[in-house]
Structure formats: structure tokens, C-alpha cells
Design a protein around this motif. Structure first.
Motif, PDB file in Angstrom:
ATOM      1  N   UNK A 102      33.491 -14.127  18.299  1.00  0.00           N
ATOM      2  CA  UNK A 102      33.199 -12.353  18.327  1.00  0.00           C
ATOM      3  C   UNK A 102      32.651 -11.775  19.176  1.00  0.00           C
ATOM      4  N   UNK A 103      32.722 -10.877  19.026  1.00  0.00           N
ATOM      5  CA  UNK A 103      31.828  -9.614  20.681  1.00  0.00           C
ATOM      6  C   UNK A 103      31.756 -10.609  21.894  1.00  0.00           C
ATOM      7  N   UNK A 104      30.601 -10.388  22.805  1.00  0.00           N
ATOM      8  CA  UNK A 104      30.493 -11.619  23.874  1.00  0.00           C
ATOM      9  C   UNK A 104      29.574 -12.198  23.660  1.00  0.00           C
ATOM     10  N   UNK A 105      29.190 -13.066  24.645  1.00  0.00           N
ATOM     11  CA  UNK A 105      28.266 -13.779  24.440  1.00  0.00           C
ATOM     12  C   UNK A 105      26.806 -12.868  23.912  1.00  0.00           C
ATOM     13  N   UNK A 106      26.306 -11.689  24.508  1.00  0.00           N
ATOM     14  CA  UNK A 106      25.403 -11.116  23.951  1.00  0.00           C
ATOM     15  C   UNK A 106      25.322 -10.660  23.046  1.00  0.00           C
ATOM     16  N   UNK A 107      26.133 -10.034  22.556  1.00  0.00           N
ATOM     17  CA  UNK A 107      26.460  -9.866  20.524  1.00  0.00           C
ATOM     18  C   UNK A 107      26.464 -10.811  19.920  1.00  0.00           C
ATOM     19  N   UNK A 108      27.468 -11.876  20.451  1.00  0.00           N
ATOM     20  CA  UNK A 108      26.503 -13.079  19.641  1.00  0.00           C
ATOM     21  C   UNK A 108      25.569 -13.583  19.597  1.00  0.00           C
ATOM     22  N   UNK A 109      24.437 -13.507  20.684  1.00  0.00           N
ATOM     23  CA  UNK A 109      23.477 -14.405  20.386  1.00  0.00           C
ATOM     24  C   UNK A 109      21.735 -13.309  19.129  1.00  0.00           C
ATOM     25  N   UNK A 110      22.938 -11.868  19.078  1.00  0.00           N
ATOM     26  CA  UNK A 110      22.078 -11.018  18.381  1.00  0.00           C
ATOM     27  C   UNK A 110      22.823 -10.369  17.496  1.00  0.00           C
ATOM     28  N   UNK A 111      24.218 -10.343  17.114  1.00  0.00           N
ATOM     29  CA  UNK A 111      24.374 -10.318  15.317  1.00  0.00           C
ATOM     30  C   UNK A 111      24.585 -11.637  14.721  1.00  0.00           C
ATOM     31  N   UNK A 112      24.554 -11.093  13.578  1.00  0.00           N
ATOM     32  CA  UNK A 112      24.562 -12.185  12.045  1.00  0.00           C
ATOM     33  C   UNK A 112      25.712 -11.646  11.665  1.00  0.00           C
ATOM     34  N   UNK A 113      25.863 -13.524  10.865  1.00  0.00           N
ATOM     35  CA  UNK A 113      26.642 -12.910   9.606  1.00  0.00           C
ATOM     36  C   UNK A 113      25.958 -12.882   8.601  1.00  0.00           C
ATOM     37  N   UNK A 114      25.279 -12.799   8.709  1.00  0.00           N
ATOM     38  CA  UNK A 114      24.837 -11.386   6.780  1.00  0.00           C
ATOM     39  C   UNK A 114      24.807 -10.259   7.130  1.00  0.00           C
ATOM     40  N   UNK A 115      24.531  -9.231   8.309  1.00  0.00           N
ATOM     41  CA  UNK A 115      25.217  -8.516   8.880  1.00  0.00           C
ATOM     42  C   UNK A 115      27.090  -7.416   9.340  1.00  0.00           C
ATOM     43  N   UNK A 116      27.303  -8.637   9.614  1.00  0.00           N
ATOM     44  CA  UNK A 116      28.786  -8.689   9.967  1.00  0.00           C
ATOM     45  C   UNK A 116      29.336  -8.479   8.156  1.00  0.00           C
ATOM     46  N   UNK A 117      28.964  -9.741   7.236  1.00  0.00           N
ATOM     47  CA  UNK A 117      29.567  -9.641   6.033  1.00  0.00           C
ATOM     48  C   UNK A 117      28.894  -8.327   5.716  1.00  0.00           C
ATOM     49  N   UNK A 118      28.131  -7.852   5.465  1.00  0.00           N
ATOM     50  CA  UNK A 118      27.201  -6.861   4.941  1.00  0.00           C
ATOM     51  C   UNK A 118      28.058  -5.000   4.962  1.00  0.00           C
ATOM     52  N   UNK A 119      28.376  -5.254   6.440  1.00  0.00           N
ATOM     53  CA  UNK A 119      28.787  -3.926   7.254  1.00  0.00           C
ATOM     54  C   UNK A 119      30.467  -3.692   6.367  1.00  0.00           C
ATOM     55  N   UNK A 120      31.230  -5.400   6.591  1.00  0.00           N
ATOM     56  CA  UNK A 120      32.725  -4.616   6.547  1.00  0.00           C
ATOM     57  C   UNK A 120      32.977  -3.769   6.683  1.00  0.00           C
ATOM     58  N   UNK A 121      32.846  -3.963   7.895  1.00  0.00           N
ATOM     59  CA  UNK A 121      34.183  -3.717   8.784  1.00  0.00           C
ATOM     60  C   UNK A 121      35.342  -3.835   9.199  1.00  0.00           C
ATOM     61  N   UNK A 122      36.779  -3.033   8.598  1.00  0.00           N
ATOM     62  CA  UNK A 122      37.623  -3.270   8.562  1.00  0.00           C
ATOM     63  C   UNK A 122      37.781  -4.950   9.529  1.00  0.00           C
ATOM     64  N   UNK A 123      37.308  -4.696  10.558  1.00  0.00           N
ATOM     65  CA  UNK A 123      37.898  -5.134  11.878  1.00  0.00           C
ATOM     66  C   UNK A 123      36.768  -6.767  12.067  1.00  0.00           C
ATOM     67  N   UNK A 124      36.165  -6.309  11.227  1.00  0.00           N
ATOM     68  CA  UNK A 124      35.032  -7.471  11.108  1.00  0.00           C
ATOM     69  C   UNK A 124      35.569  -8.643  11.194  1.00  0.00           C
ATOM     70  N   UNK A 125      35.767 -10.258  11.325  1.00  0.00           N
ATOM     71  CA  UNK A 125      35.735 -11.276  12.287  1.00  0.00           C
ATOM     72  C   UNK A 125      35.977 -12.058  10.209  1.00  0.00           C
ATOM     73  N   UNK A 126      34.400 -12.342  10.190  1.00  0.00           N
ATOM     74  CA  UNK A 126      33.870 -13.591   9.520  1.00  0.00           C
ATOM     75  C   UNK A 126      34.768 -13.429   7.482  1.00  0.00           C
ATOM     76  N   UNK A 127      34.642 -12.029   7.016  1.00  0.00           N
ATOM     77  CA  UNK A 127      35.744 -12.004   6.350  1.00  0.00           C
ATOM     78  C   UNK A 127      36.573 -12.866   6.213  1.00  0.00           C
ATOM     79  N   UNK A 128      38.165 -12.367   6.837  1.00  0.00           N
ATOM     80  CA  UNK A 128      39.084 -13.201   6.747  1.00  0.00           C
ATOM     81  C   UNK A 128      39.237 -15.140   7.195  1.00  0.00           C
TER      82      UNK A 128
END
Lengths: 303, 179
Positions: A102-128
Motif C-alpha cells: 500500500x502506498x509507500x513506506x512513509x504512508x504505510x507507517x501512518x495509514x491504518x486498516x480501519x481508516x482504509x476500510x471506513x473510507x471505502x475508496x474504490x481503489x482501496x487495497x484492503x477490501x478486495x
């Protein structure tokens, strides 16, 4: 660039945050890792009047899995990098495929799985990825807790079943039911132009093999529709059959018409459909090799 | 929309020195570092979380400080590029970048140095693939990256040697690793 002004509220617990969000109204937003919301606020594409900061809520960053591998629980504020390094990701390589790309190292160091799932971006990685398994979202809201199946949680692009003030507390993923002697393998491949951008297309595959026969399978595409797409026609091409070059190619072909991609700067609709086909084929092959016990390394790919 | 963001009191340790500040809640970490603390080694490039020039360590992990609110550093530790050299002696990672001509205009360099710190604290012997993945979030528009890869590979050897000898550079990497 700066975010526009907002009122800042630091929540000590999710319950407190839920009450705050409900009282503050629909122009208030929760803030987790901030890797989507902060850029949106800087570009003034989002202008919440109030931010309820979840970052200091304790006890929500963990990956727990039972020794038999049956159930994995992710705290909502667990960062992608922590998941990539977790024992669960070593045990379930599809989690590593996703989290470590997901993203790059710096984004992976901050971004959260809960935030990703709750955002429901069509291109988000976690949901599929999570949809190929049995996944539930444990939510907490002003009225208490409830559990929603992930397939009922994502309603549309950027739209979830979360009600006013409701927040994700935990994500619970289970291997689908299987008999002794059956083996499960999964793989996720996302193709993107470079580390920082969302995928052009992605494919998540989970196979349950009884010997050489595909007893059960789930195939999801990401980034090619408003929500992740389950390609049931592709799954039907495999279910109950031996995995051969012919059956795998038939499944991949069936995935070509599974999505409804929009042409954009990432590629034409035709290109994305062709890409999805290729990704499904490779993901099936890798999932099968993993089900047979082989170690195969795969992650997001840049093209 | 309110006229002003709320004021928030934060305490942050930057390069080993504790700072207490009253800030607007919307202040970004990069602006806190550059404007409030006058540490201008951390650069703003794209300002959209793409280029990585603003990379710093927050509690030992690399982050893009243009995409982190300063309030999220409250109670934490930040290391910027100014925190690498000690007593006028370059950190082994900086020395390796210098020796390999791993910079031309130098604008991206602070971010690349901090991403290298993050990598070597967790992976003392990175492969070329590890290095490529580690700096995928840092854009350099001058060098074509080859000299940067060479510098990071060499820096890995130097940091390992410094760690074994207990000298400068080894300690910095070890303290980041401890997190």
C-alpha cells in the motif's frame, strides 16, 4: 498548503469519539492516520468544521491470531506497516501482499486498516483482499456496538454502512469453512504506475483445494468499479474442477467483463479489463502454489 | 467553517531537544519543524504526499511531514536531517551519499537520508530490491537513482561497522531500531 481551519477534539476512547461525532453533526470527521484525509483537507476537497482525533485512543493497534490460524483480529488503528510485519501476515501471505504494498513506506507507517476500510475508496487495497475471506467489521456508535459483514458494509464509492457517529473498532477475518486435508491459498496483486498512487487494477484470489481440485474459490477485482467486484463467473469456471492451464485461463477470461472501469489517467477501460484478466490469472496461479505449500513472494507491481 | 483552528499545546522532542509550543490544530508537522523551530533542512517539495522531500522520523518511523498534523507528534520524538551529524561529523549515511555523488541539486536529499535511516534501522543488510522498495516514496529528479542505490548499499556496510564499533551512526541506527 494548509488544511482549512477546524475545531479540534481529542477523543480518549471510541465511545467518546462516537458521541462527539454525533453531537457535532455531519460536517465533523474522525481522523485516524490521516493519509487520505489530510491531503484532501490541504487541497480543500474536504473541509470538516470539526476533527475528532482518534490517534490518541489507546488499545486499538494490534493484530491477534489464534494458533490454529482460524481467526485474525485487527484493531482499527493498526498501521499497514505493522500488519506487513505481523505473524498473521507470515501465516496468510495474501495479507502481506496487500499490507506491504500500500502506498509507500512513509504512508504505510501512518495509514491504518480501519481508516482504509471506513473510507471505502474504490481503489482501496484492503477490501478486495478481506472479501475473499469471511470478514466482519465490529463497529461502535452512540447506540452501542454491532457487527456488520464486510460484504454488507461497503455500499458504494466512499460510502459504508456506518451511521452518524459510528466508527470501526475491529476487523475480524476468518478462513472460510474447510474440511481437514483441504488447503487454502491466497494472493493479491495490484498493478500501479508507481508507489504513491492507487492501483490501476487489482485482483484478490482465495482458493480452497482438495487435492488438485478447486473445491471453493473467491475472486475479487479492485479499482475497476465503484466498489470491489466479486467475479462469480470466474469462480464458477474453477469450482469443482482441477486447476489446469485451461481452467485457469477460462477463469481469467471470465474476469475480463467483471469490472466496469472508467477510462482515466491510469488507462483506458479496455486496458484495465485486459490488466484485470492478467492479474486474475497470475493471482490464481500463485494462490494455488501457496496452497500446495510453496513460498511465493508477490506484492504491488509498478508499470 | 470556524475562522481559526483551535489552539493546542504540544510537547515534542526534536533531535533530542524538548519543545513546548502553542500551535493551531491545523499546523502541519513540516511547518512546525521549518517555521516554528527554524529547522529548514526538511524540505517541502510537492506538498501533496508524493515526493518524500519532507520525510522525517516520528517515533522512529519515516513519515511525510507534509501529511501529518503537528498535533500527532505531541508527546513524541522527531528526528530531522539536522539530527544526523554529531559534533560536526557527518552520519555514515550522509558520508556515503557524499562519497557516491548521490545528489545533484540536493533538494530531495534530506528525505532520502531519513528514509535510509528508517530502512537500515530495520534491515541492516538490504538487497537491491529492498533498497528500491525503501525509497519508492522518495522522488529524485536529477540523479536517475543509481548513485543513490550505491550510496545506500555502502551506507548499510558503514552503519553495520559503526554499530559493531559502537561509534557515531551505529548508535543512531540502534536507537531507531529500539522502537
Amino acid at each position: 498548503m494548509h488544511p482549512g481551519p477546524f475545531r479540534y477534539h481529542r477523543a480518549a476512547s471510541l465511545e467518546e469519539a462516537a458521541v462527539m461525532l454525533q453531537q457535532l453533526g455531519e460536517d465533523a470527521r474522525p481522523l485516524a492516520g490521516g493519509q487520505s484525509l489530510v491531503p484532501l483537507m490541504k487541497l480543500r476537497l474536504a473541509g470538516p468544521t470539526d476533527l475528532v482525533d482518534l490517534a490518541f485512543v489507546p488499545g486499538l493497534s494490534y493484530v491477534r491470531h489464534e494458533d490454529d490460524g482460524g481467526e485474525i483480529r485487527f484493531g482499527a488503528l493498526t498501521r499497514h506497516a505493522e500488519i506487513a510485519d505481523s505473524g498473521a501476515a507470515a501465516r496468510f501471505p495474501i495479507l502481506h501482499d496487500c499490507a506491504a504494498g500500500i502506498g509507500d513506506v512513509q504512508v504505510r507507517n501512518r495509514g491504518t486498516i480501519g481508516g482504509s476500510v471506513a473510507e471505502a475508496d474504490p481503489s482501496g487495497d484492503w477490501a478486495p483482499v478481506l472479501l475473499t475471506h469471511v470478514t466482519e467489521i465490529r463497529c461502535v456508535g452512540p447506540g452501542g456496538e454491532r457487527t456488520v459483514a464486510l460484504r454488507d458494509f461497503i455500499l458504494d464509492a466512499y460510502t459504508t454502512a456506518l451511521g452518524p457517529g459510528e466508527l470501526v473498532r475491529e476487523i475480524v477475518m476468518r478462513a472460510p469453512p474447510h474440511e481437514d486435508g483441504e488447503r487454502i491459498g491466497g494472493a493479491y496483486i495490484a498493478a500501479k504506475r508507481c508507489a504513491q498512487v492507487y492501483a490501476t487494477a487489482s485482483a484478490a484470489v482465495r482458493l480452497t483445494l482438495a487435492g488438485d481440485v478447486c473445491r471453493d474459490v473467491a475472486i475479487y477485482l479492485g479499482a475497476v468499479a465503484l466498489t470491489p467486484v466479486e467475479v462469480t463467473a470466474a469462480a464458477e469456471a474453477l469450482r469443482g474442477r482441477a486447476l489446469t492451464r485451461e481452467t485457469i485461463e477460462a477463469a481469467a477470461d471470465a474476469a475480463r467483463s467483471g469490472g466496469d472501469p472508467q477510462p482515466d489517467m491510469r488507462g483506458s477501460a479496455e486496458y484495465k479489463c485486459a490488466l484485470a484478466t492478467a492479474l486474475v490469472k497470475r493471482a490464481i496461479e500463485i494462490a494455488a502454489r501457496r496452497a500446495r505449500g510453496e513460498q511465493v513472494e508477490v506484492s504491488h507491481e509498478y508499470a | 467553517m470556524p475562522e481559526r483552528s483551535d489552539g493546542v499545546s504540544i510537547s515534542v522532542t526534536v533531535n533530542g531537544r524538548r519543545h513546548q509550543a502553542e500551535i493551531e490544530a491545523r499546523l502541519l508537522l513540516v511547518d512546525f519543524i521549518r517555521e516554528n523551530l527554524n529547522l529548514t533542512g526538511t524540505h517541502i517539495g510537492c506538498d501533496t504526499s508524493f515526493c518524500g522531500a519532507c520525510t522525517v522520523l516520528l517515533n522512529g518511523s519515516s513519515v511525510k511531514s507534509c501529511t501529518v498534523l503537528a498535533v500527532h507528534a505531541a508527546g513524541g520524538e522527531v528526528t530531522t536531517v539536522e539530527g544526523l551529524a554529531k559534533d560536526g561529523e557527518l552520519h555514515p549515511i550522509q558520508q556515503a551519499f557524499k562519497d557516491h555523488y548521490a545528489l545533484q541539486c540536493g533538494y530531495c536529499t534530506p528525505g532520502l537520508l531519513m528514509s535510509t535511516c528508517h530502512l537500515l534501522a530495520r534491515n541492516p543488510n538490504p538487497t537491491e530490491k529492498d533498497i528500491r522498495k525503501a525509497i519508492a516514496g522518495n522522488c529524485c529528479r536529477c540523479t536517475g537513482y543509481q548513485n543513490i542505490y550505491d550510496a545506500i548499499a555502502d551506507a548499510a556496510a558503514r552503519v553495520s561497522a559503526a554499530r559493531a564499533a559502537g561509534t557515531h551512526g551505529g548508535r543512531a541506527a540502534a536507537s531507531a531500531e529500539a522502537r
